[in-house]
Design a protein around this motif. Structure first.
Motif, mmCIF file in Angstrom:
data_model
loop_
_atom_site.group_PDB
_atom_site.id
_atom_site.type_symbol
_atom_site.label_atom_id
_atom_site.label_comp_id
_atom_site.label_asym_id
_atom_site.label_seq_id
_atom_site.Cartn_x
_atom_site.Cartn_y
_atom_site.Cartn_z
ATOM 1 N N ILE A 184 76.096 13.576 74.536
ATOM 2 C CA ILE A 184 75.687 13.353 73.146
ATOM 3 C C ILE A 184 76.768 12.537 72.455
ATOM 4 N N GLY A 185 76.391 11.412 71.889
ATOM 5 C CA GLY A 185 77.353 10.539 71.234
ATOM 6 C C GLY A 185 77.672 10.981 69.820
ATOM 7 N N ALA A 186 78.964 11.022 69.515
ATOM 8 C CA ALA A 186 79.435 11.349 68.164
ATOM 9 C C ALA A 186 79.568 10.042 67.377
ATOM 10 N N GLY A 187 78.578 9.755 66.569
ATOM 11 C CA GLY A 187 78.536 8.481 65.868
ATOM 12 C C GLY A 187 79.582 8.311 64.794
ATOM 13 N N TRP A 188 80.351 9.353 64.499
ATOM 14 C CA TRP A 188 81.392 9.273 63.475
ATOM 15 C C TRP A 188 82.737 8.850 64.059
ATOM 16 N N GLY A 189 82.806 8.603 65.350
ATOM 17 C CA GLY A 189 84.084 8.313 66.007
ATOM 18 C C GLY A 189 84.389 6.840 66.178
ATOM 19 N N TYR A 190 84.937 6.468 67.352
ATOM 20 C CA TYR A 190 85.582 5.165 67.510
ATOM 21 C C TYR A 190 84.803 4.124 68.299
ATOM 22 N N HIS A 191 83.715 4.483 68.987
ATOM 23 C CA HIS A 191 82.868 3.504 69.665
ATOM 24 C C HIS A 191 81.508 3.458 68.987
ATOM 25 N N ASP A 192 80.860 2.292 69.053
ATOM 26 C CA ASP A 192 79.600 2.160 68.320
ATOM 27 C C ASP A 192 78.419 2.721 69.105
ATOM 28 N N THR A 193 77.312 2.851 68.408
ATOM 29 C CA THR A 193 76.127 3.496 68.970
ATOM 30 C C THR A 193 75.638 2.789 70.231
ATOM 31 N N LYS A 194 75.602 1.474 70.218
ATOM 32 C CA LYS A 194 75.108 0.719 71.367
ATOM 33 C C LYS A 194 75.928 1.027 72.623
ATOM 34 N N GLU A 195 77.244 1.060 72.463
ATOM 35 C CA GLU A 195 78.115 1.367 73.602
ATOM 36 C C GLU A 195 77.862 2.772 74.144
ATOM 37 N N LEU A 196 77.702 3.719 73.239
ATOM 38 C CA LEU A 196 77.485 5.104 73.659
ATOM 39 C C LEU A 196 76.176 5.246 74.433
ATOM 40 N N LEU A 197 75.134 4.613 73.940
ATOM 41 C CA LEU A 197 73.842 4.690 74.616
ATOM 42 C C LEU A 197 73.896 4.000 75.975
ATOM 43 N N GLU A 198 74.548 2.848 76.023
ATOM 44 C CA GLU A 198 74.633 2.127 77.288
ATOM 45 C C GLU A 198 75.451 2.891 78.325
ATOM 46 N N ALA A 199 76.383 3.742 77.850
ATOM 47 C CA ALA A 199 77.221 4.519 78.770
ATOM 48 C C ALA A 199 76.578 5.825 79.219
#
Length: 221
Positions: A184-199
């Protein structure tokens, strides 16, 4: 089977970006090096120190990366001794931990921090005892290697299928995926949403408490 929620620390539980950048600034200055801007430095948060230095200085030798990692540790603890370390909890983190525990989830941490650094951070906020497993860079390969997640799962008597990882970087998402856990990506942190989803993130949420609804809808069904 115990259910386990595993959290990254920097950028997920606490906002430590300013302090990390300050320690990097002192480290690079003392070594006569030009430090990349904050946006670039924030992107390596979550990696273990040697790997972070390698990402910031890819042309330097491996032994140089190790030396800079040690210098960074000294700079960080000098900042701490001077009362200049700021690692505030993100708004809503305590409410999320309370709700997950109420729902029967055990809690763990998987972080690029050292054992000492993590303990100091969690103790400061009075939440150290809430976590059944604390996995750090002192005893594991750097993220995205799944070692920290797998050890936390073993400590908690859980399984990859009964666990999930919350983190703010692509390293966290890839680590969770490699371990077979939901990410689950924490959207309040240091990488953007696109990167988190792609990872590998199954979703990216905007606030800590939003994790709870996602877990209840998609994992705890």
């Amino acid at each position: 089977m115990n259910r386990l929620a595993i959290f990254d620390c920097d950028g997920t539980l606490v906002d430590s970006g300013a302090t990390i950048y300050a320690a990097l600034s002192e480290t690079f200055r003392d070594n006569g090096l030009e430090l990349p801007p904050p946006g670039v430095c924030h992107r390596v948060i979550g990696l273990s120190l040697v790997e972070a230095m390698a990402a910031l200085l890819p042309d330097a030798a491996a032994d140089r990366h190790a030396e800079l990692a040690e210098d960074y540790k000294r700079a960080f603890w000098q900042l701490r001794a001077a009362g200049r370390v700021e690692e505030p909890l993100y708004e809503g983190v305590i409410e999320l931990l309370d709700a997950l525990e109420h729902d029967g989830w055990l809690l763990a941490v998987a972080t690029g921090k050292s054992d000492r650094g993590l303990k100091h951070c969690l103790d400061r906020h009075g939440i150290h005892a809430r976590f059944v497993s604390l996995q750090t860079a002192d005893r594991h390969p750097s993220k995205p290697h799944p070692s920290m997640v797998l050890q936390a799962i073993a400590d908690a008597g859980s399984s990859p299928e009964a666990s999930f990882v919350v983190g703010d970087t692509s390293f966290d998402m890839a680590m969770a995926s490699a371990a077979g856990s939901a990410a689950i990506g924490a959207g309040w942190g240091y990488h953007d949403t696109k990167e988190l989803l792609e990872a590998g993130a199954l979703a990216v949420v905007d606030r800590p408490i939003d994790v709870l609804a996602l877990v209840r809808e998609r994992i705890d069904a």
